[in-house]
Design an enzyme around this catalytic site. Structure first.
Site, short mmCIF file in Angstrom:
data_model
loop_
_atom_site.label_atom_id
_atom_site.label_comp_id
_atom_site.label_asym_id
_atom_site.label_seq_id
_atom_site.Cartn_x
_atom_site.Cartn_y
_atom_site.Cartn_z
N ASN A 172 -22.83 -17.44 -13.55
CA ASN A 172 -23.91 -17.28 -14.53
C ASN A 172 -23.98 -15.81 -14.97
OD1 ASN A 172 -26.04 -17.96 -16.17
ND2 ASN A 172 -27.42 -18.58 -14.52
N CYS A 187 -25.99 -15.35 -23.84
CA CYS A 187 -25.15 -16.06 -22.89
C CYS A 187 -23.84 -16.49 -23.51
CB CYS A 187 -25.89 -17.26 -22.31
SG CYS A 187 -26.43 -18.47 -23.54
N HIS A 221 -27.22 -23.41 -22.65
CA HIS A 221 -26.88 -22.16 -21.97
C HIS A 221 -25.37 -22.12 -21.75
CE1 HIS A 221 -27.38 -18.62 -19.57
NE2 HIS A 221 -27.03 -19.20 -18.43
#
Length: 340
Positions: free
Chosen positions: A307, A117, A287
């Protein structure tokens, strides 16, 4: 006297019940936690049953953002606050609408079974900014795997990395172009396939295997004509953005989307729609994501976030989170950079 005793007894019963509900422990992926969130009067978001994660260990694979020590952040790069820029900040802002010609802004990628990520959030925002700041001349997608595998100072590849050094690497070394494994265009496409992240959709389930970090190749795929070194896109500067709502908004308005990280709690695994805020559950890890704008809904201010779990997740690949109070530390570690 009897009335007083009854009142006290009722109060104790009420308090015990209140404390019991407040402190109740839910299984993170259970129907109970979903019901609790959806029935919570102050949640502001909807939860949905997920089949993506088999366990919390499975979920933690996706939490690849590692915190950079504050002293190191300040030492390695400057921090901007934009206090000298007087501008009216709109109540709603969407980078996709502000710069419609920059295709990367509206692209939702997929990190697959890799804790990358930190790399995705970085190259996505770098791609956006390259297009915006070049006036559309650099309308590219930069390679997550080039950064993931070749930036030794960033961390441990698929096992996680640090946001700041990724942007420093962009300035010092540059990053080549890429696309997904499915499209397979650009110099160095992502090697791992799209898969379903705790939702049902058109892609196969992600499964329980975490991919090993590939080696740093420093070569383009065979059919790509531009040499690796000539395909590099570089930034001119990297910097931290102050933990301040207006500073972050001004940065996005002027230069484009930014990368940020936040603390993921157990309840977030069940997110489906709405403006997220932490309701219940313990922290799982960090994240990294891309903030592309903000807005207000039902008097609740929010950040609009892309995302990297493909478009089947959340609100077509996006989610919203409460803005202006550093919810889940979303405003604490914002990183950006410029090409000019």
């Amino acid at each position: 006297m009897l009335t007083s005793i009854l009142c006290i007894a009722s109060l104790i019963t009420f308090l015990e019940a209140h404390i019991s509900v407040k402190n109740e422990k839910f299984e993170p992926l259970s129907d109970d936690i979903i019901s609790y969130i959806n029935e919570h009067p102050n949640a502001g978001w909807r939860a949905e049953k997920s089949n993506r994660f088999h366990s919390l260990d499975d979920a933690r694979i996706q939490m690849g953002a590692r915190r950079e020590e504050p002293d190191l952040r300040r030492k390695r790069r400057p921090t901007v606050d934009h206090n000298d820029w007087n501008v009216e900040i709109p109540s709603n802002f969407d980078s996709r609408k502000k710069w419609p010609g920059c295709k990367s802004i509206a692209t939702i990628r997929d990190q697959s079974r890799c804790g990358s990520c930190w790399s995705f959030g970085a190259v996505e925002a770098m791609s956006d900014r390259s297009c915006i700041q070049s006036g559309g001349k650099q309308n590219v997608e930069l390679s997550a795997v080039d950064l993931l595998t070749c930036c030794e100072s960033c961390g441990l590849g698929c096992e996680g990395g640090i946001l700041g050094p990724a942007w420093d690497y962009w300035v010092k070394e540059g990053i080549v172009t890429a696309s997904s494994k499915e499209n397979h265009t650009g110099c160095e496409p992502y090697p791992f396939p799209k898969c379903e992240h705790h939702t049902k959709g058109k892609y196969p389930p992600c499964g329980s295997k975490i991919y090993n970090t590939p080696r740093c190749k420093q070569t383009c795929q065979r059919k790509y004509k531009t040499p690796y070194t000539q395909d590099k896109h570089r930034g001119k500067s990297s910097y931290n953005v102050k933990n301040d709502e207006k500073a972050i908004q001004k940065e996005i308005m002027k230069y484009g989307p930014v990368e940020a990280s936040f603390t993921v709690y157990e309840d977030f695994l069940n997110y489906k729609s709405g403006i997220y805020k932490h309701i219940t559950g313990e922290a799982l890890g960090g994240h990294a994501i891309r903030i592309i704008g903000w807005g207000v809904e039902n008097k609740t201010p929010y950040w609009l976030i892309a995302n990297s779990w493909n478009e089947d997740w959340g609100e077509n690949g996006y989610f919203r989170i409460v803005r202006g109070r550093d919810e889940c530390s979303i405003e604490s570690e914002v990183i950006a950079g410029r090409i000019n």
